[in-house]
Motif scaffolding. Structure first.
Motif, short mmCIF file in Angstrom:
data_model
loop_
_atom_site.label_atom_id
_atom_site.label_comp_id
_atom_site.label_asym_id
_atom_site.label_seq_id
_atom_site.Cartn_x
_atom_site.Cartn_y
_atom_site.Cartn_z
N LYS A 37 0.64 -0.81 0.00
CA LYS A 37 0.09 0.01 -0.65
C LYS A 37 0.75 0.92 0.43
O LYS A 37 1.21 1.75 1.40
N LYS A 39 2.27 4.26 0.60
CA LYS A 39 1.80 5.56 1.93
C LYS A 39 1.70 7.06 1.39
O LYS A 39 1.29 7.44 0.81
N GLN A 40 0.08 7.31 2.13
CA GLN A 40 -0.89 8.93 1.54
C GLN A 40 -0.15 9.34 2.70
O GLN A 40 1.29 10.07 2.80
N THR A 41 -0.29 10.91 0.98
CA THR A 41 0.32 12.20 2.20
C THR A 41 -0.73 12.65 2.58
O THR A 41 -1.72 12.46 3.36
N ASP A 72 -6.84 4.17 12.58
CA ASP A 72 -5.72 4.62 12.48
C ASP A 72 -6.11 5.98 11.38
O ASP A 72 -4.95 6.93 10.27
#
Length: 165
Positions: A37, A39-41, A72
């Motif tokens: 997955k 990583k989200q900004t 989360d």
């Protein structure tokens, strides 16, 4: 000490094959990493939190429940989304949608208690069943013993009563 042309080609070929294998292996690192997955900004994480908070508010959940259900996610985003949806719903006079049941409330109480008390393996299930059967037999034996003693005492009382007359 001259080398034959075949041995030179052979040594260069082995080196070439080794370099080719190494380059293919290293080039696959990016391909393998794409399976995990990404990583989200921070902006994406906040947008996701806003969407979750708005959905929680529309479903009629409290802010604390929303935090617990989405541990989360960013709490600031959840709060912003919940607050915006609350103001929007108040301005448009929109009613809340029925909230989904809590995760553990899917089963009726009797089934939940039975599932909680259910044995973990087959051996424990057999042991528990034997214990229940023994307890039932003991109850039945006690009842029959009581009824036998009651019938004996009633016969004795009848016999005593008939002799007194």
């Amino acid at each position: 000490m001259s080398s034959s042309p075949f041995s030179i080609a052979r040594s260069h070929g082995v080196k070439l094959m080794g370099m080719l294998a190494l380059s293919l292996t290293l080039s696959a690192c990016d391909y393998v990493a794409s399976f995990s997955k990404p990583k989200q900004t921070p902006e994406e994480a906040k947008a996701e939190g806003i969407a979750l908070g708005a959905g929680c508010r529309q479903a009629g959940q409290s802010l604390e429940d929303c935090y617990q259900r989405n541990p989360d996610s960013l709490k600031a985003g959840i709060f912003a989304g919940w607050k915006d949806m609350h103001e929007y719903m108040a301005a448009k006079n929109i009613q809340t949608v029925a909230p989904p049941p809590p995760p553990m409330a899917d089963k009726p109480d009797a089934e939940a208690d039975a599932a909680k008390d259910a044995p973990k393996d087959d051996r424990a299930a057999r042991r528990e069943r034997r214990e229940r059967e023994r307890a039932e037999k003991d109850k039945d034996a006690a009842k029959s013993k009581d009824s036998d003693s009651d019938s004996k005492s009633s016969r004795k009382n009848r016999d005593d009563g008939s002799s007194k007359k």
